[in-house]
Design a protein around this motif. Structure first.
Motif, short mmCIF file in Angstrom:
data_model
loop_
_atom_site.label_atom_id
_atom_site.label_comp_id
_atom_site.label_asym_id
_atom_site.label_seq_id
_atom_site.Cartn_x
_atom_site.Cartn_y
_atom_site.Cartn_z
N TRP A 1 0.84 -1.18 0.00
CA TRP A 1 0.00 0.00 0.00
C TRP A 1 0.88 1.24 0.00
O TRP A 1 1.94 1.26 0.64
N ALA A 2 0.46 2.27 -0.68
CA ALA A 2 1.21 3.53 -0.74
C ALA A 2 0.28 4.68 -0.37
O ALA A 2 -0.84 4.78 -0.88
N VAL A 3 0.77 5.56 0.49
CA VAL A 3 -0.01 6.71 0.94
C VAL A 3 -0.01 7.81 -0.13
O VAL A 3 0.73 7.75 -1.11
N GLU A 4 -0.84 8.82 0.08
CA GLU A 4 -0.75 10.07 -0.69
C GLU A 4 -0.55 11.23 0.28
O GLU A 4 -1.37 11.46 1.17
N HIS A 5 0.56 11.95 0.11
CA HIS A 5 0.82 13.16 0.87
C HIS A 5 1.65 14.10 0.02
O HIS A 5 2.37 13.67 -0.88
N HIS A 6 1.57 15.39 0.37
CA HIS A 6 2.20 16.44 -0.44
C HIS A 6 2.94 17.44 0.45
O HIS A 6 2.55 17.69 1.59
N PHE A 7 4.00 18.00 -0.12
CA PHE A 7 4.62 19.25 0.34
C PHE A 7 5.39 19.17 1.67
O PHE A 7 5.75 20.20 2.22
N SER A 8 5.66 17.98 2.19
CA SER A 8 6.27 17.90 3.51
C SER A 8 7.16 16.67 3.63
O SER A 8 6.87 15.62 3.02
N GLU A 9 8.21 16.79 4.46
CA GLU A 9 9.07 15.64 4.74
C GLU A 9 8.34 14.56 5.53
O GLU A 9 8.79 13.42 5.60
N TYR A 10 7.20 14.91 6.12
CA TYR A 10 6.41 13.91 6.86
C TYR A 10 6.07 12.72 5.97
O TYR A 10 6.14 11.57 6.39
N MET B 1 6.07 11.90 1.44
CA MET B 1 6.32 12.52 0.14
C MET B 1 5.89 11.60 -1.01
O MET B 1 6.70 11.12 -1.78
N CYS B 2 4.60 11.34 -1.10
CA CYS B 2 4.12 10.54 -2.23
C CYS B 2 2.92 11.24 -2.86
O CYS B 2 1.76 10.93 -2.55
N PRO B 3 3.17 12.21 -3.73
CA PRO B 3 2.06 12.97 -4.32
C PRO B 3 1.24 12.17 -5.32
O PRO B 3 0.14 12.60 -5.67
N ASP B 4 1.74 11.01 -5.77
CA ASP B 4 1.01 10.22 -6.77
C ASP B 4 1.23 8.74 -6.48
O ASP B 4 2.14 8.11 -7.01
N ASN B 5 0.39 8.18 -5.63
CA ASN B 5 0.58 6.78 -5.26
C ASN B 5 0.20 5.82 -6.38
O ASN B 5 0.74 4.71 -6.46
N ILE B 6 -0.68 6.21 -7.28
CA ILE B 6 -1.03 5.35 -8.41
C ILE B 6 0.18 5.20 -9.33
O ILE B 6 0.48 4.10 -9.82
N LEU B 7 0.90 6.29 -9.57
CA LEU B 7 2.10 6.23 -10.38
C LEU B 7 3.15 5.33 -9.73
O LEU B 7 3.77 4.48 -10.40
N PHE B 8 3.34 5.48 -8.43
CA PHE B 8 4.31 4.62 -7.74
C PHE B 8 3.92 3.15 -7.86
O PHE B 8 4.76 2.29 -8.14
N LEU B 9 2.65 2.85 -7.66
CA LEU B 9 2.21 1.45 -7.72
C LEU B 9 2.31 0.88 -9.12
O LEU B 9 2.55 -0.32 -9.29
N ALA B 10 2.16 1.71 -10.14
CA ALA B 10 2.36 1.23 -11.51
C ALA B 10 3.81 0.82 -11.71
O ALA B 10 4.11 -0.17 -12.40
N HIS B 11 4.74 1.57 -11.10
CA HIS B 11 6.15 1.19 -11.16
C HIS B 11 6.38 -0.14 -10.46
O HIS B 11 7.06 -1.03 -10.99
#
Length: 355
Positions: free
Chosen positions: A41-50, A52-62
Motif C-alpha cells: 500500500w502507498a499513501v498520498e501526501h504532499h509538500f512535507s518531509e512527513y 512525500m508521495c504525491p502520486d501513489n497510483i504512479l508509484f504502484l504502476a512502477h
C-alpha cells in the motif's frame, strides 16, 4: 489472514536526498513480494518531509512492473484533491497493467496545509469526498462516469479502456471517525484504519461501520484492514528501544503535519471530532502519546509480535493487517531486517488466522 505492507515515504532522516527515500521504499515493496506478503500500500501526501508521495497510483504502476503477484493498494487516494474522472481512468490503467492486482483505497485528508496548497477549503472535504467516492465507485463498476453534484458536474462519459474487472471487493475507505465509518459502509467499501492508539479506542469507529454495513447491505461487514507500525527483531528489548526512538520522531512529525495541537478542527466542518484528539494531545503531552503509539504497534521478537496479532484477532473477530516497516527516519537496512524476520517467522503462522 490478508497481510500486506504500508509504505509512508517519510524523509525524517538526516541529510538523506528525497530520491533515496524512494529507492528504499521500492526495495521494501519488492522484498514484500519475495517474502509472500499479499499486498503493498502507498499513501498520498504532499509538500512535507512527513510523507512525500504525491502520486501513489504512479508509484504502484512502477511496482507493478517489478513484481508479478503482490496486490497494489492506494492507502489512500485523497479524493477531494482530484477529479473523479481521472481517478477512475488511472485506477483502470493500473488494474490492467498489473493484471488485475489493483486495490483502491480512498480518503478525505486531515492536513490543513495540504488543503491550502490545493486551494480547496478544508470545510468542503466531506461533501467533496461523498460526491467523488460514489462517482468513482460507480465508474469502476459500469465503465461510465457521471455526476450531478455541485463540485464535480460530469456528463455521462464512457471510459476507455473499460474496467478489466469489478472492484466490488477491492474498494477500501479510510475512516478515523464514526461519520467516515458510515460513509464507508454505505459505499460497500472495506474499512481501512491507521492504528495510532490502543485498539480499544478504535472500537467505536469499527462498531459503527459494522452496524451500518449490516443495516445497509443485509450481510456482515468484511474484515477491517488495520495499518500498524512494525518493528520485529530477535532481541525484543532492542526492538522496543529502537521502535520507541523511531516512533517518537514519527509521532512528532505527525503532530506538526496535522497541526494536532491546533484549535482549527473545532471550527472546520467535518473535522469537529478531531478537536478532542487535539485537546487530548495538549493535555497529556506528546511523550504520553508516543507511549500509546508504541503500545498500539507490533513491536518485539517474533513470538511477541505473533502473540500481539493473535490478541488483535480475538479482539476484532478477524481482521486484515498491513504492517508499516519504515517510519521515523529508520535506516532502510533496519526496516528490511525487521520486515524479513517478520516475513520468515511471523507471516506463515499469522496467515493461518482467520481474516
Amino acid at each position: 489472514m490478508h497481510i500486506g505492507i504500508d509504505l509512508g515515504f517519510g524523509n525524517l532522516h538526516q541529510d538523506l536526498p528525497d530520491h533515496r527515500v524512494y529507492t528504499g521504499e521500492v526495495r521494501l515493496a519488492t522484498l514484500a513480494e519475495r517474502l509472500g506478503f499479499d499486498s503493498v500500500w502507498a499513501v498520498e501526501h504532499h509538500f512535507s518531509e512527513y510523507s512525500m508521495c504525491p502520486d501513489n497510483i504512479l508509484f504502484l504502476a512502477h511496482v507493478a512492473g517489478l513484481t508479478e503477484r503482490i496486490r497494489l493498494g492506494t492507502g489512500a487516494v485523497i479524493l477531494p484533491w482530484h477529479d473523479p474522472l481521472r481517478v477512475a481512468e488511472r485506477m483502470i490503467m493500473l488494474d490492467i497493467l498489473s493484471g488485475g492486482r489493483a486495490l483502491l483505497g480512498v480518503g478525505r485528508g486531515l492536513a490543513r496545509t495540504e488543503y491550502e496548497a490545493f486551494r480547496i477549503p478544508m470545510g468542503e472535504s466531506r461533501d467533496r469526498f461523498d460526491e467523488a467516492a460514489r462517482m468513482v465507485a460507480d465508474a469502476l463498476k459500469t465503465g461510465f462516469i457521471e455526476g450531478h453534484g455541485p463540485f464535480y458536474p460530469q456528463p455521462r462519459t464512457q471510459l476507455r479502456p473499460q474496467p478489466r474487472g469489478p472492484f466490488t471487493d477491492r474498494l477500501y475507505c479510510v475512516a478515523g471517525s464514526p461519520d467516515s465509518a458510515i460513509v464507508a459502509a454505505n459505499l460497500g467499501a472495506r474499512l481501512l484504519s491507521v492504528v495510532i492508539k490502543p485498539i480499544t479506542e478504535h472500537m467505536d469507529v469499527f462498531n459503527t461501520y459494522r452496524d451500518e454495513f449490516r443495516a445497509r447491505h443485509g450481510v456482515e461487514a468484511p474484515p477491517i484492514m488495520c495499518m500498524i507500525n512494525l518493528y520485529c527483531a530477535a532481541d525484543g528489548r532492542l526492538a522496543r528501544e529502537r521502535a520507541r526512538d523511531h516512533l517518537d520522531r514519527q509521532f512528532r512529525a505527525h503532530v506538526r503535519h496535522y497541526e494536532m495541537t491546533g484549535d482549527h478542527f473545532a471550527g472546520t466542518a467535518g473535522y469537529e471530532r478531531y478537536a478532542e484528539a487535539a485537546a487530548e494531545t495538549l493535555r497529556g503531552g506528546v511523550d504520553a502519546q508516543v507511549d500509546r503509539y508504541l503500545a498500539a504497534s507490533l513491536v518485539g521478537d517474533p513470538d511477541e509480535v505473533l502473540a500481539r496479532i493473535i490478541q488483535l484477532d480475538r479482539a476484532l473477530g478477524g481482521f486484515g493487517l498491513s504492517v508499516t516497516p519504515s517510519y521515523g527516519g529508520m535506516p532502510c537496512e533496519e526496516a528490511e531486517q525487521s520486515l524479513e524476520l517478520f516475513g520468515k517467522e511471523v507471516l506463515p503462522a499469522a496467515r493461518g488466522l482467520r481474516e
